[in-house]
Design a protein around this motif. Sequence first.
Motif, PDB file in Angstrom:
ATOM      1  N   UNK A   1      -0.558  -5.648  -7.029  1.00 26.89           N
ATOM      2  CA  UNK A   1       0.129  -6.859  -6.000  1.00 26.89           C
ATOM      3  C   UNK A   1       1.603  -6.428  -5.940  1.00 26.89           C
ATOM      4  N   UNK A   2       2.436  -5.837  -6.610  1.00 20.91           N
ATOM      5  CA  UNK A   2       3.720  -5.284  -6.250  1.00 20.91           C
ATOM      6  C   UNK A   2       3.775  -4.251  -5.403  1.00 20.91           C
ATOM      7  N   UNK A   3       2.861  -3.360  -5.666  1.00 24.74           N
ATOM      8  CA  UNK A   3       2.628  -2.086  -4.818  1.00 24.74           C
ATOM      9  C   UNK A   3       2.180  -2.337  -3.338  1.00 24.74           C
TER      10      UNK A   3
ATOM     11  N   UNK B   1       6.044  -4.758   3.071  1.00 22.69           N
ATOM     12  CA  UNK B   1       7.342  -5.102   3.336  1.00 22.69           C
ATOM     13  C   UNK B   1       8.524  -4.160   3.532  1.00 22.69           C
ATOM     14  N   UNK B   2       8.685  -3.379   2.436  1.00 24.60           N
ATOM     15  CA  UNK B   2       9.640  -2.441   2.066  1.00 24.60           C
ATOM     16  C   UNK B   2       9.450  -1.001   2.714  1.00 24.60           C
ATOM     17  N   UNK B   3       8.115  -0.756   2.891  1.00 23.27           N
ATOM     18  CA  UNK B   3       7.842   0.649   3.642  1.00 23.27           C
ATOM     19  C   UNK B   3       7.104   0.392   4.835  1.00 23.27           C
ATOM     20  N   UNK B   4       7.096  -0.766   5.396  1.00 22.27           N
ATOM     21  CA  UNK B   4       6.586  -0.985   6.849  1.00 22.27           C
ATOM     22  C   UNK B   4       5.257  -0.372   6.958  1.00 22.27           C
ATOM     23  N   UNK B   5       4.334  -0.421   6.079  1.00 24.96           N
ATOM     24  CA  UNK B   5       2.887   0.118   5.828  1.00 24.96           C
ATOM     25  C   UNK B   5       2.736   1.612   5.470  1.00 24.96           C
ATOM     26  N   UNK B   6       3.724   2.289   5.335  1.00 24.80           N
ATOM     27  CA  UNK B   6       3.695   3.669   5.280  1.00 24.80           C
ATOM     28  C   UNK B   6       3.387   4.269   3.685  1.00 24.80           C
ATOM     29  N   UNK B   7       2.648   5.402   3.437  1.00 27.86           N
ATOM     30  CA  UNK B   7       2.298   5.335   2.068  1.00 27.86           C
ATOM     31  C   UNK B   7       3.501   6.548   1.563  1.00 27.86           C
ATOM     32  N   UNK B   8       4.265   7.200   2.726  1.00 26.05           N
ATOM     33  CA  UNK B   8       5.078   8.172   2.479  1.00 26.05           C
ATOM     34  C   UNK B   8       6.089   7.734   1.185  1.00 26.05           C
ATOM     35  N   UNK B   9       6.880   6.753   1.653  1.00 26.01           N
ATOM     36  CA  UNK B   9       8.132   6.163   0.620  1.00 26.01           C
ATOM     37  C   UNK B   9       7.622   5.728  -0.448  1.00 26.01           C
TER      38      UNK B   9
END
Length: 780
Positions: free
Chosen positions: A330-332, A338-346
């Motif tokens: 859930x936190x991931x 929210x924090x990565x705007x849907x990106x898996x890179x960060x």
Amino acid sequence: MNAGKADTAGPLLLGVRHHGPGSARAVRAVLEEARPDVVLIEGPPEADALLPLAAEEDMRPPVALLAHAVDEPGRSAFWPLAGFSPEWVALRWALEHRVPARFIDLPATHTLAWEDDEAPGPGAGDEDVRVDPLGALAEAAGYDDAERWWEDVVEHRGTGEGDATASFTALEEAMTVLREEYGNGGHRRDLVREAHMRLRIREAWRQSEDGVAVVCGAWHVPALRRKTAVAADRALLKGLPKVKTDMTWVPWTHHRLSRTSGYGAGIDSPGWYGHLFDAPDRPVERWLTRVAGLLRAEDRIVSSAHVIEAVRLAETLAVLRGRPLPGLSETTDAVRAVMCEGSDVPLALVRDRLVVGDVLGEVPATAPAVPLQRDLTRIQRRLRLRPEAGERELELDLRKETDAERGRLLHRLRLLGIGWGEPVAVRGGTGTFRETWRLRWEPELSVRVAEAGVWGTTVLAAATAKAEADAVGARGLAEVTGLAEHCLLAALPEALPTVMRILTDRAALDTDVGHLAQALPALVRSLRYGDVRGTGTAALAEVAAGLAERIFVGLPPACAALDADAADEMRRHVDAVHGAVGLLGDAPAPGHGKLRSRWQSVLRTLSARDTVPGVIRGRSVRLLLDDGELARDEAARLMGLVLSPGTPPADAAAWIEGFVGGGSGGGLLLVHDERLLGLVDTWLTDVPAEAFTDVLPLLRRTFSAYEPGVRRILGELVRRGPGARGSAATAVSGTPGFAPDPDTARADAVLPVLRLLLGPDGDDGDDGGARDGRPAGVTA
């Protein structure tokens, strides 16, 4: 006398999940309540003497117990412990309360001696059981993920209300059902281990007054609770193989805990588990705050509003999924949205730095170690080169004494097979006085150090002995020359005479020109290290010169009558020898003048022999041209002869590949010498249709290696055609692409663009900063 023994029918069996923070909290709560006078822990009994070290201030988990065979250090086993491991919590509680603690698993002397297919292995336990206990329980509860089930029933439930042992009782009941269904899970070794543990528990129980607490894997609890005869347990242990072992503490890492190996089972998220164990309250809020701090440190825009919204989303997801608290999934998901705007890179960075983590433990200097490990530790401290779990680059300036010593240490360790550092090539880095290393300390390197201890008690002595042994056992000449290079890099003057003697003998006996050509470059590179590292290379220079002379004599005959693959390999040897001779410079050849002039004579011979494959002849002409030993007119004449109609197209294509291919800058040569380009263009146009398909793959391989810009310019020149290529310049000067004087009219055409790029200079009047018709800052 406390509750303990008087109020129970037997020892207090605390079945845990290895590296489980929920189990660790529950173990601590039970021990605080029961106050036993003996704590028994699943682990190798040989480590009992090392337990007091766990109380020292400079012992920081994650750490591991390392056992290795004395006569065969490579045969080893680890028992890792993190700060949130139940075994570590029980051990620390016992030391803090001055309660005896002992390990009760099968001794490492048997574990290491057992055959590989039957051996308990490193911390044998739940990872080797064919039926995964947690997976079976999770499936029975309707979960498809054992990690998520464990978090819901243990990690997010606290230690129980009013009864600290409630979770252990429930887990024991579940494991009892599983053992009744699946027996020992298909592994005979569990029966032996459990027999030894029962014997140790009986012994402690007889001597105890206030009770015995046993911390072990939950899978073993039903077997330890079962009543068996002492004779039956001893019979299982009779005749087990033995091997003499040593044991010590070594640092461990969270990265290694995330692998399915070591004590118990690997865990996917040691950083997350460590956070759950250490967080005093509000674990989700604290975790997402750490994530935000990490992302901000990487220059991502993350505010406190992002943290608040991520917490809300994680809690909402937990409710929708029927979980008591938000877990890692859930936190991931909240961090990604929210924090990565849907990106898996960060998000990958968050997993690497926080979910797994790069924590490296520490052990006291008083921990037992082989002499080589002690010497390595002393050198690391003196050079301020601490082992770190995370990967980092180290740049060394070998003109500085400390950096030079660091470089020598890393080279010596590589020679010993201890891969702490890996040399890397840095773009733009030149010169022999700089080195760049990529460092990463892995726990397995402790085993490599123990293995290397057979070569000597110090790093220098061990590296010297290992180099001499490797030289004696080397199979090829190139292997010996590479070893000579390593000896110079690692500053091993005592090993160098042995290596040089073997090198001289091998070079004298080896008649294969290819082997000699492979050996020469490493030998010549070694000569460059003398000035910087203060190592004498006179003997090396003499061997290199003799090796070069033998190559000069044997290369022309060796290049005759080769097939395409052998010719391409020999062309690479020619390039390598050419580079080596360039580094040797004007060193004297044995009885034949200068090496450089001798090599140029060999190249001329290769370029003129029809029996030599075209790719080698073309490369020889190109090398002579680059060295200024062949005029452009002569190079054009030779190319014209090769590209004449009488030459088979395949041979001509191979000659072109050797002349302008192989990453030799041939594309720029064709761009700047349109006469050569015209010859290639004319030949290609005249290639018969039936032969064109045969030479096309070779030509594509040649021209595809050029930079995109070079290919574009060549295409434009070909498109313009021979009548337009440099026609004005050729008509005046006779040299394609060049005129006798600068064309000022064409040069002045770029001035307006330069004014826009460089900007006006207001101090020079109305001409926009121009002086003599040029922008400010532009000189003739």
